[in-house]
Scaffold this motif. Structure first.
Motif, mmCIF file in Angstrom:
data_model
loop_
_atom_site.group_PDB
_atom_site.id
_atom_site.type_symbol
_atom_site.label_atom_id
_atom_site.label_comp_id
_atom_site.label_asym_id
_atom_site.label_seq_id
_atom_site.Cartn_x
_atom_site.Cartn_y
_atom_site.Cartn_z
ATOM 1 N N UNK A 1 48.596 44.130 -40.084
ATOM 2 C CA UNK A 1 48.096 45.625 -39.704
ATOM 3 C C UNK A 1 47.470 46.827 -40.079
ATOM 4 N N UNK A 2 47.381 47.517 -39.133
ATOM 5 C CA UNK A 2 45.651 48.364 -38.764
ATOM 6 C C UNK A 2 46.835 50.383 -38.420
ATOM 7 N N UNK A 3 46.407 50.811 -38.823
ATOM 8 C CA UNK A 3 47.405 51.820 -38.693
ATOM 9 C C UNK A 3 46.176 53.180 -38.659
ATOM 10 N N UNK A 4 46.169 54.454 -37.843
ATOM 11 C CA UNK A 4 45.052 55.902 -38.166
ATOM 12 C C UNK A 4 46.735 56.556 -38.190
ATOM 13 N N UNK B 1 55.151 53.134 -45.468
ATOM 14 C CA UNK B 1 54.969 51.465 -45.751
ATOM 15 C C UNK B 1 53.710 51.127 -46.558
ATOM 16 N N UNK B 2 52.932 51.309 -45.713
ATOM 17 C CA UNK B 2 51.937 51.178 -45.244
ATOM 18 C C UNK B 2 50.855 51.348 -47.128
ATOM 19 N N UNK B 3 50.379 50.148 -47.514
ATOM 20 C CA UNK B 3 50.065 49.641 -48.782
ATOM 21 C C UNK B 3 48.526 50.399 -49.280
ATOM 22 N N UNK C 1 50.233 47.234 -30.104
ATOM 23 C CA UNK C 1 49.461 48.613 -29.737
ATOM 24 C C UNK C 1 50.374 49.374 -30.291
ATOM 25 N N UNK C 2 50.337 50.503 -30.562
ATOM 26 C CA UNK C 2 51.444 51.632 -30.337
ATOM 27 C C UNK C 2 51.039 53.483 -31.121
ATOM 28 N N UNK C 3 50.732 53.905 -29.864
ATOM 29 C CA UNK C 3 50.434 55.278 -29.917
ATOM 30 C C UNK C 3 51.497 56.484 -30.193
ATOM 31 N N UNK C 4 50.806 57.669 -31.243
ATOM 32 C CA UNK C 4 52.084 59.157 -30.899
ATOM 33 C C UNK C 4 51.895 59.455 -29.819
ATOM 34 N N UNK C 5 53.197 60.147 -29.497
ATOM 35 C CA UNK C 5 52.947 60.907 -28.495
ATOM 36 C C UNK C 5 51.720 61.610 -28.485
ATOM 37 N N UNK C 6 51.684 62.525 -29.009
ATOM 38 C CA UNK C 6 50.471 63.488 -29.367
ATOM 39 C C UNK C 6 49.186 63.061 -28.776
ATOM 40 N N UNK C 7 49.294 61.663 -28.406
ATOM 41 C CA UNK C 7 47.849 60.542 -28.585
ATOM 42 C C UNK C 7 47.473 59.558 -27.324
ATOM 43 N N UNK D 1 53.838 48.972 -37.871
ATOM 44 C CA UNK D 1 53.598 49.230 -36.765
ATOM 45 C C UNK D 1 54.089 51.477 -37.592
ATOM 46 N N UNK D 2 53.343 52.562 -36.878
ATOM 47 C CA UNK D 2 53.299 54.070 -36.986
ATOM 48 C C UNK D 2 55.136 54.518 -37.075
ATOM 49 N N UNK D 3 55.877 53.412 -36.313
ATOM 50 C CA UNK D 3 56.993 53.386 -36.397
ATOM 51 C C UNK D 3 57.695 53.008 -37.745
ATOM 52 N N UNK D 4 57.046 52.712 -39.002
ATOM 53 C CA UNK D 4 58.093 52.425 -40.040
ATOM 54 C C UNK D 4 57.546 53.186 -41.296
#
Length: 124
Positions: free
Chosen positions: A33-36, A110-112, A57-63, A103-106
């Motif tokens: 899993x990868x995220x910005x 949460x990210x290692x 894929x998940x996006x923040x509302x701003x993106x 995902x970004x929802x976590x």
């Protein structure tokens, strides 16, 4: 050990575009899993986009509608194409990875694995 190295940050005018890239080592981007995320000094990290280990894929509302997240299998990178940039997009952008399905929802805690970040500045 896992290393993430971001690149592509720059100073641009409002409405401009940038493409960020995150090169991963000791981790295959297509199986992780990868995220910005992005963060300004003194602020909490804000989610931008993610691709989980199943490819969702998940996006923040701003993106949404302006940013596109993708993986380059050949280069083993996570990329973020950012269009129609606004002053409020000015931040340091960080790449995150995890071997679990996240995902970004976590949330950012949460990210290692994290990169050192790349600075994006949008001026009017």
């Amino acid at each position: 050990r896992v290393q993430l190295v971001e690149s592509g940050g720059d100073s641009v005018q409002v409405g401009g575009s940038l493409r960020l890239s995150c090169a991963a080592s000791d981790l295959t981007v297509t199986s992780a899993s990868m995220a910005w995320f992005r963060r300004s000094p003194g602020s909490n990290s804000e989610a931008v986009a993610s691709i989980d280990s199943d490819g969702r894929i998940s996006y923040a509302t701003s993106a949404k509608g302006r940013f596109t997240v993708s993986r380059d299998n050949a280069k083993n990178t996570l990329d973020l194409q950012m269009n129609d940039l606004r002053p409020e997009d000015s931040d340091k952008y960080y790449c995150a990875a995890d071997r679990r399905r996240l995902s970004i929802a976590n949330g950012f805690t949460s990210w290692t694995y994290w990169g050192q970040g790349t600075q994006v500045t949008v001026s009017s």
